[in-house]
Design a protein around this motif. Structure first.
Motif, short mmCIF file in Angstrom:
data_model
loop_
_atom_site.label_atom_id
_atom_site.label_comp_id
_atom_site.label_asym_id
_atom_site.label_seq_id
_atom_site.Cartn_x
_atom_site.Cartn_y
_atom_site.Cartn_z
N SER A 168 0.81 -1.22 0.00
CA SER A 168 0.00 0.00 0.00
C SER A 168 0.85 1.27 0.00
CB SER A 168 -0.91 0.02 1.23
OG SER A 168 -1.65 1.23 1.28
N PRO A 169 0.38 2.32 -0.68
CA PRO A 169 1.06 3.61 -0.62
C PRO A 169 0.52 4.53 0.49
CG PRO A 169 -0.57 3.68 -2.34
CD PRO A 169 -0.66 2.32 -1.73
N ILE A 170 -0.56 4.12 1.16
CA ILE A 170 -1.16 4.96 2.20
C ILE A 170 -1.59 4.10 3.39
CG2 ILE A 170 -1.98 6.73 0.59
CD1 ILE A 170 -4.80 5.52 0.87
N LYS A 171 -1.73 4.76 4.54
CA LYS A 171 -2.16 4.04 5.75
C LYS A 171 -3.64 3.69 5.72
CE LYS A 171 -2.78 6.07 9.81
NZ LYS A 171 -2.51 6.75 11.11
N ALA A 172 -4.46 4.55 5.11
CA ALA A 172 -5.92 4.41 5.21
C ALA A 172 -6.43 3.04 4.77
CB ALA A 172 -6.61 5.51 4.40
N THR A 173 -5.80 2.44 3.77
CA THR A 173 -6.30 1.18 3.24
C THR A 173 -5.71 -0.05 3.93
OG1 THR A 173 -4.70 1.42 1.45
CG2 THR A 173 -6.98 2.05 0.97
N VAL A 174 -4.85 0.15 4.93
CA VAL A 174 -4.40 -0.99 5.73
C VAL A 174 -5.06 -0.99 7.11
CG1 VAL A 174 -2.19 -1.01 4.52
CG2 VAL A 174 -2.33 0.09 6.77
N VAL A 175 -5.85 0.06 7.39
CA VAL A 175 -6.57 0.13 8.67
C VAL A 175 -7.52 -1.06 8.78
CG1 VAL A 175 -8.26 1.45 10.00
CG2 VAL A 175 -6.37 2.63 8.85
N GLY A 176 -7.46 -1.72 9.92
CA GLY A 176 -8.17 -2.98 10.14
C GLY A 176 -7.18 -4.07 10.49
N GLU A 177 -5.95 -3.91 10.02
CA GLU A 177 -4.85 -4.77 10.42
C GLU A 177 -4.31 -4.30 11.78
OE1 GLU A 177 -3.72 -7.38 8.93
OE2 GLU A 177 -4.23 -7.25 6.80
N PRO A 178 -3.59 -5.15 12.52
CA PRO A 178 -2.98 -4.68 13.77
C PRO A 178 -2.01 -3.53 13.49
CG PRO A 178 -2.89 -7.07 13.61
CD PRO A 178 -3.34 -6.58 12.27
N PRO A 179 -2.11 -2.41 14.19
CA PRO A 179 -1.22 -1.28 13.94
C PRO A 179 0.26 -1.64 14.03
CG PRO A 179 -3.02 -0.60 15.37
CD PRO A 179 -3.13 -2.09 15.22
N GLU A 180 0.57 -2.66 14.82
CA GLU A 180 1.97 -3.06 14.99
C GLU A 180 2.61 -3.51 13.68
OE1 GLU A 180 -0.12 -3.50 18.91
OE2 GLU A 180 -0.54 -4.07 16.83
N ILE A 181 1.78 -3.98 12.71
CA ILE A 181 2.37 -4.48 11.46
C ILE A 181 2.23 -3.50 10.29
CG2 ILE A 181 2.03 -6.87 12.20
CD1 ILE A 181 -0.20 -7.08 10.06
N TYR A 182 1.71 -2.30 10.55
CA TYR A 182 1.59 -1.31 9.48
C TYR A 182 2.90 -1.11 8.70
CZ TYR A 182 -3.05 0.39 11.03
OH TYR A 182 -4.37 0.51 11.35
N PRO A 183 4.07 -1.04 9.39
CA PRO A 183 5.31 -0.80 8.63
C PRO A 183 5.64 -1.90 7.62
CG PRO A 183 5.64 -0.38 10.97
CD PRO A 183 4.31 -1.05 10.84
N PHE A 184 5.01 -3.06 7.77
CA PHE A 184 5.29 -4.18 6.86
C PHE A 184 4.23 -4.29 5.75
CE2 PHE A 184 6.83 -5.20 11.12
CZ PHE A 184 8.20 -5.29 10.86
N LEU A 185 3.28 -3.38 5.73
CA LEU A 185 2.18 -3.45 4.77
C LEU A 185 2.28 -2.44 3.65
CD1 LEU A 185 -0.76 -3.99 7.29
CD2 LEU A 185 0.45 -5.71 5.95
N GLY A 186 3.20 -1.50 3.78
CA GLY A 186 3.35 -0.51 2.72
C GLY A 186 4.26 0.63 3.13
N SER A 187 4.31 1.63 2.26
CA SER A 187 5.22 2.75 2.49
C SER A 187 4.70 4.01 1.82
CB SER A 187 6.61 2.43 1.94
OG SER A 187 7.43 3.57 1.92
#
Length: 246
Positions: free
Chosen positions: A169-188
């Motif tokens: 993902s290029p943005i945070k908004a579309t990974v919301v729903g996942e555990p916040p702890e793994i956001y850095p591994f879901l996109g940039s």
């Protein structure tokens, strides 16, 4: 080129094709072909990164009568056989992009896998251990590959409608729903910068199975869609693909 022509883009990600999936996807690809002009698959084409899984997908894609644009995902890299997977799937009708661009029906598509690193003020910086710097450099390199592909759509093809195809993902908004702890591994957020500079029409990605279907890049009109199959199913799509007309 006719900018007024409408192109129907179907998009899905994270289909995770297994060796036992022979025949499973035929009806799906037939339905997509009946309702869209182009199909995007946003990575994780295979389940375990095996070329035998890719061969199953390649055979299933014979049922797809419209052009297909893909990128690879992290699962496709799992066994280091990503080049074999790309070779197995690529055909005259199926285009696997890795820092490349293609124009179909007057719409330009630029594709990269992308990488992690986090978002906005929590974006990982190139500081500290060599391993950390290498992680950040991978994200930087993917963003540069995306930039070059989008630039090519302007310089060589001069298209006004540009679609970015990603796995991360290029943005945070579309990974919301996942555990916040793994956001850095879901996109940039580094992936968002080329999208803004090149004024893309929309961007599609997958990877975050428990994420959010739709978001937008801050301070822009650029829509971003998380079309992971699992997200689409959760949103109520009976035949999981998102349809966008451009």
């Amino acid at each position: 080129m006719d900018d007024k022509k409408v192109t129907r883009i179907a998009a899905v990600g994270d289909i995770h094709v297994k060796e036992t999936d022979k025949g499973k996807w035929v009806s799906y690809f037939k339905e997509v072909s009946a309702n869209a002009d182009v199909l995007i698959i946003c990575g994780d084409l295979t389940d375990t990164g095996d070329e035998d899984e890719a061969a199953i997908l390649a055979a299933e894609l014979h049922a797809c009568t419209i052009p297909v644009v893909c990128v690879l995902g992290n699962h496709d890299y799992e066994k280091g056989r990503h080049k074999l997977i790309r070779q197995a799937i690529q055909s005259t009708n199926v285009h696997v992009l890795d820092g490349e661009a293609i124009v179909i029906g007057g719409v330009g598509f630029a594709g990269v896998k992308g990488f992690g690193g986090g978002f906005d003020r929590y974006l990982l910086t190139m500081f500290g251990e060599d391993a950390n710097k290498a992680y950040v450099q991978e994200a930087v390199d993917e963003a540069l590959h995306l930039e070059r592909a989008l630039n090519k759509l302007d310089s060589e093809f001069q298209v006004n409608k540009k679609i970015a195809v990603l796995h991360y993902s290029p943005i945070k908004a579309t990974v919301v729903g996942e555990p916040p702890e793994i956001y850095p591994f879901l996109g940039s957020s580094r992936l968002a910068e080329p999208l803004i500079r090149n004024n893309v029409t929309a961007a599609f990605h997958g990877h975050a199975h428990a994420g959010t279907l739709e978001g937008s890049i801050s301070n822009s009109d650029i829509k971003v869609f998380n079309v992971a199959k699992q997200v689409l199913s959760k949103a109520g799509y009976q035949c999981p693909y998102y349809l966008l007309e451009v």
